[in-house]
Scaffold this active site. Structure first.
Site, PDB file in Angstrom:
ATOM      1  N   GLU A 201      -1.908  -8.904   4.801  1.00 55.44           N
ATOM      2  CA  GLU A 201      -2.028  -9.269   6.215  1.00 55.44           C
ATOM      3  C   GLU A 201      -3.440  -9.055   6.759  1.00 55.44           C
ATOM      4  O   GLU A 201      -3.780  -9.569   7.835  1.00 55.44           O
ATOM      5  CB  GLU A 201      -1.021  -8.470   7.060  1.00 55.44           C
ATOM      6  CG  GLU A 201      -1.383  -7.025   7.341  1.00 55.44           C
ATOM      7  CD  GLU A 201      -1.092  -6.048   6.208  1.00 55.44           C
ATOM      8  OE1 GLU A 201      -1.211  -4.832   6.451  1.00 55.44           O
ATOM      9  OE2 GLU A 201      -0.752  -6.496   5.093  1.00 55.44           O
TER      10      GLU A 201
ATOM     11  N   CYS B 255       0.835  -1.202   0.000  1.00 55.78           N
ATOM     12  CA  CYS B 255       0.000   0.000   0.000  1.00 55.78           C
ATOM     13  C   CYS B 255       0.875   1.259   0.000  1.00 55.78           C
ATOM     14  O   CYS B 255       1.483   1.585  -1.004  1.00 55.78           O
ATOM     15  CB  CYS B 255      -0.982  -0.023   1.164  1.00 55.78           C
ATOM     16  SG  CYS B 255      -2.367   1.139   0.987  1.00 55.78           S
TER      17      CYS B 255
ATOM     18  N   HIS C  21      -3.535  -5.108   1.184  1.00 52.51           N
ATOM     19  CA  HIS C  21      -2.883  -5.513   2.432  1.00 52.51           C
ATOM     20  C   HIS C  21      -3.039  -7.022   2.605  1.00 52.51           C
ATOM     21  O   HIS C  21      -4.089  -7.484   3.073  1.00 52.51           O
ATOM     22  CB  HIS C  21      -3.522  -4.806   3.624  1.00 52.51           C
ATOM     23  CG  HIS C  21      -3.172  -3.362   3.753  1.00 52.51           C
ATOM     24  ND1 HIS C  21      -2.243  -2.902   4.668  1.00 52.51           N
ATOM     25  CD2 HIS C  21      -3.615  -2.277   3.086  1.00 52.51           C
ATOM     26  CE1 HIS C  21      -2.143  -1.586   4.564  1.00 52.51           C
ATOM     27  NE2 HIS C  21      -2.964  -1.179   3.601  1.00 52.51           N
TER      28      HIS C  21
END
Length: 206
Positions: free
Chosen positions: A186, A107, A184
């Site tokens: 994660e 990002c 993202h």
């Protein structure tokens, strides 16, 4: 396990008169799942004098002592919002380039890679707290949390994926093992197998 240096966001708490480096624990878990040993980088290691000179400072010593084998630029904060973080990540990219280390920018991290390569950012709508499909060399359904996008693909990079509205969602350097992803990995409830696999390929993990 390969040691990977991971940049951190800066959170400011005026009521406590504190500025804190922070890292989502899920990013650590994501990197561990790919067989990496993540080590967060403090944003106060990179010192800079008032005239803009960069002395031989603690970040230089830290990198020499740690000898990371890869670098991850994490998400959070807008580029230009925090001078110390911008400087830290610029220095990490300089180190990665001089040592031919693989880099993943997530990002804001992808935006930082692009800006350091001479690229520009632009505001974008419809990309905050949503999901969309990306296509190109990467085909996937991804999350989206960003209010800025790349105005164009920087020189020496190729576009790996675009969103349905044409925004650049992933890039790769033409000669260095560097990639940027606007999503993202994660933040997925279960880490996407294609993200873990691509990270392992990028960082040369068997």
């Amino acid at each position: 396990m390969k040691i990977v240096a991971v940049s951190q966001r800066v959170d400011v708490f005026p009521e406590r008169d504190e500025s804190r480096d922070a890292l989502d624990q899920r990013l650590i878990t994501f990197l561990l799942s790919a067989g990496l040993l993540p080590v967060p980088v403090s944003n106060v290691l990179a010192l800079q004098t008032l005239d803009g000179e960069q002395p031989d400072d603690a970040l230089h010593e830290w990198l020499n002592a740690l000898a990371p084998q890869a670098i991850v630029l994490s998400g959070g904060n807008d580029v230009g919002q925090c001078r110390t973080r911008d400087l830290t990540e610029t220095r990490l990219l300089d180190h990665a380039r001089s040592h031919c280390l693989p880099v993943l920018g997530i990002c804001r991290g992808m935006q930082m890679i692009a800006q350091c390569a001479g690229g520009e950012l632009k505001p974008v709508t419809g990309h905050v707290r949503t999901r969309h499909k990306v296509s190109g060399q990467i085909i996937a359904d991804v999350n989206s949390y960003h209010g800025f996008s790349l105005a164009a693909c920087p020189e020496e990079f190729a576009v790996l994926a675009r969103s349905e509205d044409g925004e650049i969602e992933a890039i790769r350097h033409l000669s260095l093992p560097w990639e940027g992803w606007m999503w993202h990995p994660e933040r997925e409830e279960a880490f996407a197998a294609h993200d873990v696999h691509r990270l392992k390929q990028l960082f040369d993990i068997s």
